[in-house]
Scaffold this active site. Structure first.
Site, PDB file in Angstrom:
ATOM      1  N   TRP A   1      20.994 -13.700  14.721  1.00  0.00           N
ATOM      2  CA  TRP A   1      19.713 -13.219  15.251  1.00  0.00           C
ATOM      3  C   TRP A   1      19.260 -14.208  16.332  1.00  0.00           C
ATOM      4  O   TRP A   1      19.228 -15.419  16.087  1.00  0.00           O
ATOM      5  CB  TRP A   1      18.707 -13.184  14.100  1.00  0.00           C
ATOM      6  CG  TRP A   1      17.336 -12.735  14.429  1.00  0.00           C
ATOM      7  CD1 TRP A   1      16.976 -11.651  15.175  1.00  0.00           C
ATOM      8  CD2 TRP A   1      16.109 -13.355  14.004  1.00  0.00           C
ATOM      9  NE1 TRP A   1      15.612 -11.544  15.228  1.00  0.00           N
ATOM     10  CE2 TRP A   1      15.055 -12.590  14.516  1.00  0.00           C
ATOM     11  CE3 TRP A   1      15.801 -14.477  13.238  1.00  0.00           C
ATOM     12  CZ2 TRP A   1      13.710 -12.906  14.292  1.00  0.00           C
ATOM     13  CZ3 TRP A   1      14.481 -14.785  13.013  1.00  0.00           C
ATOM     14  CH2 TRP A   1      13.452 -14.005  13.537  1.00  0.00           C
TER      15      TRP A   1
ATOM     16  N   ASP B   1      18.911 -16.964   4.927  1.00  0.00           N
ATOM     17  CA  ASP B   1      17.870 -16.127   5.519  1.00  0.00           C
ATOM     18  C   ASP B   1      18.070 -14.736   4.930  1.00  0.00           C
ATOM     19  O   ASP B   1      19.101 -14.091   5.171  1.00  0.00           O
ATOM     20  CB  ASP B   1      18.009 -16.105   7.050  1.00  0.00           C
ATOM     21  CG  ASP B   1      16.852 -15.362   7.708  1.00  0.00           C
ATOM     22  OD1 ASP B   1      16.004 -14.818   6.968  1.00  0.00           O
ATOM     23  OD2 ASP B   1      16.792 -15.331   8.955  1.00  0.00           O
TER      24      ASP B   1
ATOM     25  N   LYS C   1      10.840  -5.807   6.537  1.00  0.00           N
ATOM     26  CA  LYS C   1      11.675  -4.603   6.502  1.00  0.00           C
ATOM     27  C   LYS C   1      11.575  -3.894   5.155  1.00  0.00           C
ATOM     28  O   LYS C   1      11.349  -2.693   5.106  1.00  0.00           O
ATOM     29  CB  LYS C   1      13.146  -4.956   6.734  1.00  0.00           C
ATOM     30  CG  LYS C   1      13.392  -6.106   7.688  1.00  0.00           C
ATOM     31  CD  LYS C   1      13.238  -5.708   9.122  1.00  0.00           C
ATOM     32  CE  LYS C   1      13.424  -6.938  10.003  1.00  0.00           C
ATOM     33  NZ  LYS C   1      13.423  -6.670  11.387  1.00  0.00           N
TER      34      LYS C   1
HETATM   35  C1  LMR Z   1      15.247  -7.669  14.912  1.00  0.00           C
HETATM   36  O1  LMR Z   1      16.239  -8.405  14.825  1.00  0.00           O
HETATM   37  O2  LMR Z   1      15.204  -6.684  15.667  1.00  0.00           O
HETATM   38  C2  LMR Z   1      14.046  -7.942  14.051  1.00  0.00           C
HETATM   39  O3  LMR Z   1      14.313  -8.981  13.176  1.00  0.00           O
HETATM   40  C3  LMR Z   1      12.794  -8.107  14.831  1.00  0.00           C
HETATM   41  C4  LMR Z   1      12.688  -9.426  15.525  1.00  0.00           C
HETATM   42  O4  LMR Z   1      11.670 -10.092  15.339  1.00  0.00           O
HETATM   43  O5  LMR Z   1      13.577  -9.802  16.277  1.00  0.00           O
END
Ligand code: LMR
Length: 425
Positions: A155, A236, A272
């Site tokens: 991420w 996480d 989520k």
């Molecule tokens: C995502 O990866 O789209 C979500 O976790 C929202 C974000 O805050 O990035």
């Protein structure tokens, strides 16, 4: 610095002199616009598009089959119970004790000895981001020379979080672009080659952005190698319940580590799985050697929170406490999480079938093999740009599709567009 600041203001205020005045307006001239966020910037671009065909499969936010945001029925009921009964007092620095208690049960298990023995230091956090950031700051303060190993890819915000906490970052292999699956052998090599006692960030389930998770056997091996090397695992867990539809099953990775006696950390989020995106409610927990240590660690986590935001917001925490504290509402929640996960799984099948029906020469097996909210499609940034520019389909440039934004109404359009931009390789 304070003196300099006072003298500048005083000069321009009292004398209004030319030099002093221009100095006083120059404070932020060196500030350049920040680059667009690779995920949230996609939503901005989507909102600015006036096309009636536009589709947003960028941000990981669940939509119903009409493409509309969802407020879960259990959340609506909790809100009904809150209405009129809520005072606006501060929560303690560590947040809602009830919410944290219930949240720990989800991650560590209803009958966890660690909970009974009070060995877990835990505080409410501003969703998963806040939990990770609090951990990163804690890591910097109490293990100042350490670094963190982060999977490739991850991420995007993970990089920002540890960067701003001033923790140096290393990476470890995770995804294999050819197989569109886990690069397990390289991952294990990286774990073995990292200096003993390294910090690792692991996604507990529904890896973001790839949707590729280790199998149970692979988690056991990872845990074993962590043991051999004395590594630290921060999990996480932003998608508990979204991977399989069952929060217990999605906590398997953590439970395996706990069975092996690891002192893990865990970042949890209700964005989520309860649809509480904007409420920013989550939890950071750190497993300790004993209760005394847990008390100390919790006090330090609270002290890190104090100068940032003093104490976390109350409303979302109350919603979570009410739902998880009432067996009927909890059951309703479990049904609703499963409903969301199942809809996503159904859309995976539909997208793959549509692409295959169109006669795509490529294999789309990974769409149904990957798990959770995202499909890591394998599309290149250029192909993604074409999807956006020619078809008004918005997604992150790494080719990640938020399956939560796919509906029976748009899956055909999406498949056709993907086919168009990928058929020539
Ligand atoms: C995502 O990866 O789209 C979500 O976790 C929202 C974000 O805050 O990035």
């Amino acid at each position: 610095m304070a003196l300099l600041f006072r003298s500048r203001v005083w000069k321009s205020g009292v004398f209004g002199g030319g030099v002093a005045r221009s100095m006083s307006t120059a404070w932020w001239r060196h500030v350049e616009p920040a680059p667009k966020d690779p995920i949230l910037g996609v939503t901005e671009a989507f909102l600015a598009d006036s096309s009636p065909n536009k589709v947003n499969v960028g941000v990981g936010a669940y939509r119903d089959d009409n493409g509309k945001p969802v407020v879960l029925e259990c959340v609506r009921e909790a809100e009904r119970r809150i209405a009129g009964n809520l005072n606006m007092e501060y929560l303690p620095m560590g947040g809602s004790i009830k919410m944290v208690e219930e949240t720990l049960k989800l991650a560590y298990g209803e009958n966890s000895d660690l909970i009974k023995d009070r060995r877990i230091a835990a505080v409410q956090a501003l969703s998963g981001t806040g939990a990770c950031r609090l951990f990163a700051d804690f890591q910097k303060r109490f293990s100042p020379d350490s670094q963190v190993y982060i999977p490739v890819p991850t991420w995007a915000n993970h990089h920002n979080i540890w960067r701003d906490a001033n923790v140096p970052q290393r990476t470890f292999h995770y995804y294999h672009p050819d197989s569109r699956g886990l690069d397990f052998a390289s991952m294990i090599d990286d774990i073995k080659n990292a200096p003993n006692g390294s910090f690792f960030l692991l996604h507990a389930c529904a890896h973001n952005p790839t949707g590729v998770d280790p199998s149970e056997e692979q988690w056991k091996e990872i845990s074993y190698q962590f043991k051999v090397k004395g590594h630290y695992a921060l999990f996480d867990m932003a998608y508990q319940g979204f991977a399989s539809g069952d929060p217990e099953r999605d906590a398997k990775s953590i439970r395996i580590f706990l069975e092996d006696g690891h002192l893990i950390g865990c970042a949890q989020s209700y964005a989520k799985n309860m649809g509480l995106y904007g409420q920013r409610v989550g939890c950071l927990s750190v497993v300790c050697e004993d209760e005394k240590q847990a008390v100390a660690v919790k006090s330090q986590l609270q002290q890190l929170a104090r100068p940032m935001y003093s104490n976390p917001p109350v409303h979302g925490a109350l919603i979570v406490s009410i739902i998880l504290g009432d067996p009927d509402l909890k059951n309703l929640w479990l049904k609703e999480v499963k409903g969301m996960a199942d809809r996503i799984i159904g859309m995976r099948t539909a997208l793959r079938e549509n692409l295959e029906k169109l006669g795509s020469p490529l294999s789309w097996e990974h769409i149904t093999k990957q798990i959770g909210m995202f499909c890591y499609s394998g599309m290149t940034p250029e192909q993604v740009d074409r999807l956006t520019n020619e078809f008004h389909i918005y997604l992150t440039r790494n080719g990640r599709i938020s399956m939560a934004g796919v509906t029976t109404g748009n899956v055909g359009y999406l498949a056709n567009a993907i086919h168009e931009v990928t058929k020539s390789g």
